[in-house]
Design an enzyme around this catalytic site. Sequence first.
Site, PDB file in Angstrom:
ATOM      1  N   HIS A   1       0.867  -1.197   0.000  1.00  0.00           N
ATOM      2  CA  HIS A   1       0.000   0.000   0.000  1.00  0.00           C
ATOM      3  C   HIS A   1       0.896   1.237   0.000  1.00  0.00           C
ATOM      4  CE1 HIS A   1      -3.733   2.264   1.549  1.00  0.00           C
ATOM      5  NE2 HIS A   1      -2.793   3.170   1.325  1.00  0.00           N
TER       6      HIS A   1
ATOM      7  N   HIS B   1       1.506   5.414  -1.656  1.00  0.00           N
ATOM      8  CA  HIS B   1       1.124   6.595  -2.447  1.00  0.00           C
ATOM      9  C   HIS B   1       2.384   7.180  -3.075  1.00  0.00           C
ATOM     10  CE1 HIS B   1      -2.966   6.825  -0.714  1.00  0.00           C
ATOM     11  NE2 HIS B   1      -2.364   6.288   0.334  1.00  0.00           N
TER      12      HIS B   1
ATOM     13  N   LYS C   1      -9.649  -0.230  -5.656  1.00  0.00           N
ATOM     14  CA  LYS C   1      -9.647   0.338  -4.315  1.00  0.00           C
ATOM     15  C   LYS C   1     -10.984   0.998  -3.994  1.00  0.00           C
ATOM     16  CE  LYS C   1      -7.916   2.416  -0.613  1.00  0.00           C
ATOM     17  NZ  LYS C   1      -6.702   2.526   0.131  1.00  0.00           N
TER      18      LYS C   1
ATOM     19  N   HIS D   1     -10.368   1.031   2.022  1.00  0.00           N
ATOM     20  CA  HIS D   1     -10.136   2.030   3.064  1.00  0.00           C
ATOM     21  C   HIS D   1     -11.333   1.895   4.006  1.00  0.00           C
ATOM     22  CE1 HIS D   1      -8.594   5.950   4.675  1.00  0.00           C
ATOM     23  NE2 HIS D   1      -9.779   5.845   5.256  1.00  0.00           N
TER      24      HIS D   1
ATOM     25  N   HIS E   1      -4.372  -0.769   5.955  1.00  0.00           N
ATOM     26  CA  HIS E   1      -3.898   0.025   7.094  1.00  0.00           C
ATOM     27  C   HIS E   1      -4.798  -0.094   8.316  1.00  0.00           C
ATOM     28  CE1 HIS E   1      -6.772   2.795   5.326  1.00  0.00           C
ATOM     29  NE2 HIS E   1      -5.949   3.203   4.383  1.00  0.00           N
TER      30      HIS E   1
ATOM     31  N   ASP F   1       1.474   2.674   3.544  1.00  0.00           N
ATOM     32  CA  ASP F   1       0.612   3.853   3.407  1.00  0.00           C
ATOM     33  C   ASP F   1       1.442   5.134   3.468  1.00  0.00           C
ATOM     34  OD1 ASP F   1      -1.660   5.292   2.924  1.00  0.00           O
ATOM     35  OD2 ASP F   1      -2.436   5.178   4.958  1.00  0.00           O
TER      36      ASP F   1
HETATM   37  O1  DOR Z   1      -3.322   9.498   5.820  1.00  0.00           O
HETATM   38  C1  DOR Z   1      -3.675   9.190   4.691  1.00  0.00           C
HETATM   39  N1  DOR Z   1      -3.165   9.788   3.596  1.00  0.00           N
HETATM   40  N2  DOR Z   1      -4.614   8.260   4.555  1.00  0.00           N
HETATM   41  C2  DOR Z   1      -5.155   7.965   3.367  1.00  0.00           C
HETATM   42  O2  DOR Z   1      -6.019   7.128   3.308  1.00  0.00           O
HETATM   43  C3  DOR Z   1      -4.747   8.699   2.151  1.00  0.00           C
HETATM   44  C4  DOR Z   1      -3.430   9.287   2.300  1.00  0.00           C
HETATM   45  C5  DOR Z   1      -3.075  10.300   1.233  1.00  0.00           C
HETATM   46  O3  DOR Z   1      -3.319  10.031   0.055  1.00  0.00           O
HETATM   47  O4  DOR Z   1      -2.535  11.340   1.579  1.00  0.00           O
HETATM   48 ZN    ZN Z   2      -3.305   5.110   1.735  1.00  0.00          ZN
END
Ligand code: DOR
Ligand code: ZN
Length: 346
Positions: free
Chosen positions: A13, A15, A99, A136, A174, A247
């Site tokens: 997971h 970003h 997702k 999520h 998460h 995450d």
């Molecule tokens: O803290 C987070 N940031 N939780 C999420 O689900 C998304 C993520 C983000 O994309 O910044």
């Molecule tokens: Zn995330």
Amino acid sequence: MNKLTIIKPDDWHLHLRDSPYLEAVVRDSARQFGRAIIMPNLNPPVRSCADAMAYRKRIMAALADESDFEPLMTLYLTDNTSVEDIRAASKSTSIHGAKLYPAGATTNSDAGVTDLAKLAPVFEAMQDSGLMLQVHGESTASDVDVFDREKVFIDKSLQRIRADYPELRIVFEHITTKEAVDFVRAGDVNLAATITPHHLLINRNAIFQGGIRPHHYCLPIVKREHHRRALVEAAVSGETRFFSGTDSAPHSRVAKQSACGCAGIYSAHSALELYAEAFDELGDFTHFESFVSLNGAHFYRLPPNRDSVTLQRLQWTVPDSLPYPESCLIPFRAGETLNWKLIHDD
Ligand code: DOR
Ligand code: ZN
């Protein structure tokens, strides 16, 4: 235990954002992980196979052939996702799931799902084709306390999805509570969960330690100490349906340190070292390799990576900040000492 050589891990997971932010962060992950499930919450989101393939291409370009890191793409479910989108994704060797963001739950989730009932044909197609559902798991109802959102989502939504689509393969992402650990344990081979390094290392006191700490704000928000302990026990236990998913979610310092700061903790810079730190709490590394390198691959029906990495017990200091467009990026544990260091990557 002073040295750990393990099969190269994966991040289930992650970003990575998009250009020019992508270029600033992607190598941090590629240094430590063989593969990562790439979150689709761009603006606009990654909704179709064509979007996912174009994004994958941009990630590969940002890596500039410097590593054999493999991005595993996902689609972003909306109220308008079609059965055809799912069928096409399930046939693609580059797409590894879809997702579910409840609309409004987190960063760039406004285009997410407003009513789970509307997704019935999509869930059926996913169940039939074996395409993974990444969730999520937070209720977005305005009357639900922010610290109860995960538990309410389990009770009101996830139980129902599991009951209605028992063969649907689900990664509950998460997880942050003992209730989530228990729910996953009580599940079957079609249900697994990822656990982040920060949810293993801090509890909710960290958000208010001597003042408001925006760099400890993420969603789902970190919970009480007994929840953190349940997560550590699950990670260390060796149970195969718990595995790594950082995450790691970069936001610039300016976006975090604001009157309405963004949710997200940047852990990719030292993710593996942070996981080692969490396992060190119980002093039991028996299943460390399973948690970061084997369990996730098994659940995603992918072979383990071929390379290995070595971690050594060695003190080092996390940088105060990292380069990032517009301002800078404050990594998790900035300026603090960690006790494990990644020393080489075969
Ligand atoms: O803290 C987070 N940031 N939780 C999420 O689900 C998304 C993520 C983000 O994309 O910044
Ligand atoms: Zn995330």
